[in-house]
Write a protein that holds these residues in place. Structure first.
Motif, PDB file in Angstrom:
ATOM      1  N   LYS A 103      -0.432   5.788   2.433  1.00  0.00           N
ATOM      2  CA  LYS A 103      -1.163   4.967   3.402  1.00  0.00           C
ATOM      3  C   LYS A 103      -0.306   4.596   4.609  1.00  0.00           C
ATOM      4  O   LYS A 103      -0.833   4.153   5.635  1.00  0.00           O
ATOM      5  CB  LYS A 103      -1.653   3.677   2.736  1.00  0.00           C
ATOM      6  CG  LYS A 103      -2.845   3.847   1.810  1.00  0.00           C
ATOM      7  CD  LYS A 103      -3.228   2.485   1.247  1.00  0.00           C
ATOM      8  CE  LYS A 103      -4.403   2.562   0.283  1.00  0.00           C
ATOM      9  NZ  LYS A 103      -4.720   1.218  -0.274  1.00  0.00           N
ATOM     10  N   ARG A 162      -7.488   1.828   3.815  1.00  0.00           N
ATOM     11  CA  ARG A 162      -8.082   2.782   2.880  1.00  0.00           C
ATOM     12  C   ARG A 162      -7.185   4.011   2.728  1.00  0.00           C
ATOM     13  O   ARG A 162      -6.344   4.271   3.592  1.00  0.00           O
ATOM     14  CB  ARG A 162      -9.461   3.227   3.379  1.00  0.00           C
ATOM     15  CG  ARG A 162     -10.461   2.096   3.538  1.00  0.00           C
ATOM     16  CD  ARG A 162     -11.793   2.608   4.057  1.00  0.00           C
ATOM     17  NE  ARG A 162     -12.750   1.517   4.258  1.00  0.00           N
ATOM     18  CZ  ARG A 162     -13.469   0.969   3.296  1.00  0.00           C
ATOM     19  NH1 ARG A 162     -13.350   1.410   2.052  1.00  0.00           N
ATOM     20  NH2 ARG A 162     -14.306  -0.013   3.561  1.00  0.00           N
ATOM     21  N   PRO A 163      -7.345   4.779   1.661  1.00  0.00           N
ATOM     22  CA  PRO A 163      -6.552   6.004   1.502  1.00  0.00           C
ATOM     23  C   PRO A 163      -6.806   6.963   2.663  1.00  0.00           C
ATOM     24  O   PRO A 163      -7.927   7.034   3.180  1.00  0.00           O
ATOM     25  CB  PRO A 163      -7.071   6.599   0.194  1.00  0.00           C
ATOM     26  CG  PRO A 163      -7.668   5.447  -0.541  1.00  0.00           C
ATOM     27  CD  PRO A 163      -8.224   4.534   0.509  1.00  0.00           C
ATOM     28  N   ASP A 196      -6.616  11.124  -2.943  1.00  0.00           N
ATOM     29  CA  ASP A 196      -7.293  10.338  -3.967  1.00  0.00           C
ATOM     30  C   ASP A 196      -6.758   8.909  -3.974  1.00  0.00           C
ATOM     31  O   ASP A 196      -5.547   8.693  -3.919  1.00  0.00           O
ATOM     32  CB  ASP A 196      -7.040  11.008  -5.333  1.00  0.00           C
ATOM     33  CG  ASP A 196      -7.864  10.398  -6.453  1.00  0.00           C
ATOM     34  OD1 ASP A 196      -8.341   9.255  -6.292  1.00  0.00           O
ATOM     35  OD2 ASP A 196      -8.019  11.054  -7.494  1.00  0.00           O
ATOM     36  N   SER A 197      -7.661   7.958  -4.092  1.00  0.00           N
ATOM     37  CA  SER A 197      -7.246   6.555  -4.130  1.00  0.00           C
ATOM     38  C   SER A 197      -6.409   6.234  -5.371  1.00  0.00           C
ATOM     39  O   SER A 197      -5.704   5.228  -5.410  1.00  0.00           O
ATOM     40  CB  SER A 197      -8.472   5.634  -4.089  1.00  0.00           C
ATOM     41  OG  SER A 197      -9.293   5.856  -5.231  1.00  0.00           O
ATOM     42  N   GLN A 198      -6.481   7.108  -6.386  1.00  0.00           N
ATOM     43  CA  GLN A 198      -5.708   6.912  -7.620  1.00  0.00           C
ATOM     44  C   GLN A 198      -4.377   7.668  -7.589  1.00  0.00           C
ATOM     45  O   GLN A 198      -3.676   7.733  -8.605  1.00  0.00           O
ATOM     46  CB  GLN A 198      -6.536   7.374  -8.833  1.00  0.00           C
ATOM     47  CG  GLN A 198      -7.853   6.637  -8.992  1.00  0.00           C
ATOM     48  CD  GLN A 198      -7.673   5.136  -9.090  1.00  0.00           C
ATOM     49  OE1 GLN A 198      -6.877   4.649  -9.892  1.00  0.00           O
ATOM     50  NE2 GLN A 198      -8.407   4.390  -8.264  1.00  0.00           N
ATOM     51  N   HIS A 199      -4.027   8.234  -6.453  1.00  0.00           N
ATOM     52  CA  HIS A 199      -2.758   8.965  -6.337  1.00  0.00           C
ATOM     53  C   HIS A 199      -1.603   8.026  -6.696  1.00  0.00           C
ATOM     54  O   HIS A 199      -1.579   6.865  -6.262  1.00  0.00           O
ATOM     55  CB  HIS A 199      -2.587   9.468  -4.901  1.00  0.00           C
ATOM     56  CG  HIS A 199      -1.506  10.493  -4.740  1.00  0.00           C
ATOM     57  ND1 HIS A 199      -0.159  10.175  -4.846  1.00  0.00           N
ATOM     58  CD2 HIS A 199      -1.557  11.824  -4.467  1.00  0.00           C
ATOM     59  CE1 HIS A 199       0.565  11.255  -4.647  1.00  0.00           C
ATOM     60  NE2 HIS A 199      -0.258  12.277  -4.424  1.00  0.00           N
ATOM     61  N   ILE A 202      -0.076   6.365  -3.682  1.00  0.00           N
ATOM     62  CA  ILE A 202      -1.081   6.096  -2.654  1.00  0.00           C
ATOM     63  C   ILE A 202      -0.595   5.075  -1.620  1.00  0.00           C
ATOM     64  O   ILE A 202      -0.889   5.196  -0.426  1.00  0.00           O
ATOM     65  CB  ILE A 202      -2.426   5.633  -3.281  1.00  0.00           C
ATOM     66  CG1 ILE A 202      -3.536   5.628  -2.216  1.00  0.00           C
ATOM     67  CG2 ILE A 202      -2.277   4.299  -3.978  1.00  0.00           C
ATOM     68  CD1 ILE A 202      -3.802   6.953  -1.565  1.00  0.00           C
ATOM     69  N   ASP A 203       0.182   4.070  -2.050  1.00  0.00           N
ATOM     70  CA  ASP A 203       0.678   3.079  -1.090  1.00  0.00           C
ATOM     71  C   ASP A 203       1.627   3.721  -0.078  1.00  0.00           C
ATOM     72  O   ASP A 203       1.664   3.314   1.095  1.00  0.00           O
ATOM     73  CB  ASP A 203       1.385   1.927  -1.806  1.00  0.00           C
ATOM     74  CG  ASP A 203       0.403   1.012  -2.529  1.00  0.00           C
ATOM     75  OD1 ASP A 203      -0.791   1.027  -2.163  1.00  0.00           O
ATOM     76  OD2 ASP A 203       0.819   0.305  -3.454  1.00  0.00           O
TER      77      ASP A 203
END
Length: 223
Positions: A177, A161-162, A167-170, A173-174
């Protein structure tokens, strides 16, 4: 430096991984593995200094750049006492342990590779790197592009998960993480045993300079 004898000893150690055998064959370990490794580290002192005066190449049997052969098996199901690889880390001079920014060389029969970055940083350092990527994305993206062009792959563990606060939409984001920031490039046994392995490592580590500079910047370390 390293030779086929280095790999032969590591293969024998894999088949005879116990303290009594190692004690009997200590001199072979010194001749085939530890002395070549220390000679390699000494030869890398100039190249590492040229990359950054903040990183160290220390050719000592204990407490230097050569990682000790004994395994820490306290929390592992595998209770064999010795590592069957040679690990060499050229660490940042302000760092105290293996979880610090560094250049790394891994020599083993199952795989050989060179690497640069930071492995399993503690939570405060990891948080600092993530916030730096969020606030200064361009420098990080340039470092990634340089690594990819040079044949390095960023690897290691990642969250599912983020991370908290992101934000998960960053768009990155990968990257946010990630729990490790290690750029790895495989090498062959022939390359490890070649006369120009020091020059090879020097040239390849040069391609990781932008990543190392970025990580040091994120952690408020000199580069």
């Amino acid at each position: 430096m390293f030779s086929q004898q280095s790999f032969d000893f590591l293969a024998l150690l894999t088949a005879n991984n116990d303290r009594e055998w190692f004690k009997i064959n200590q001199s072979q370990y010194e001749d085939s593995v530890r002395t070549p490794a220390l000679n390699f580290i000494e030869a890398m002192q100039g190249p590492i200094l040229a990359l950054s005066p903040r990183f160290t190449a220390i050719p000592k049997k204990v407490g230097g750049s050569l990682m000790r052969p004994q395994r820490d098996s306290r929390f592992s199901k595998d209770k064999t006492p010795y590592k069957t690889n040679v690990g060499i880390q050229f660490r940042h001079f302000q760092a105290k342990d293996v979880h610090a920014p560094g250049f790394y060389v891994h020599v083993a029969n199952d795989e050989c590779f060179i690497a640069a970055g930071i492995w399993h940083p503690e939570s405060q350092a990891l948080n600092a790197i993530r916030h730096c990527i969020d606030e200064n994305p361009n420098g990080y993206k340039k470092a990634l592009a340089t690594l990819k062009q040079a044949g390095f792959e960023l690897t290691g563990d990642s969250l599912i998960r983020p991370p908290r606060g992101f934000d998960s939409q960053h768009p990155l984001i990968d990257e946010l993480k990630r729990k490790d920031f290690i750029a790895i490039k495989p090498v062959t046994k022939a390359q490890v045993c070649s006369d120009n392995f020091v020059e090879f490592c020097s040239n390849e580590f040069e391609q990781t300079r932008s990543l190392m500079a970025y990580l040091c910047f994120a952690l408020s370390l000199d580069f």
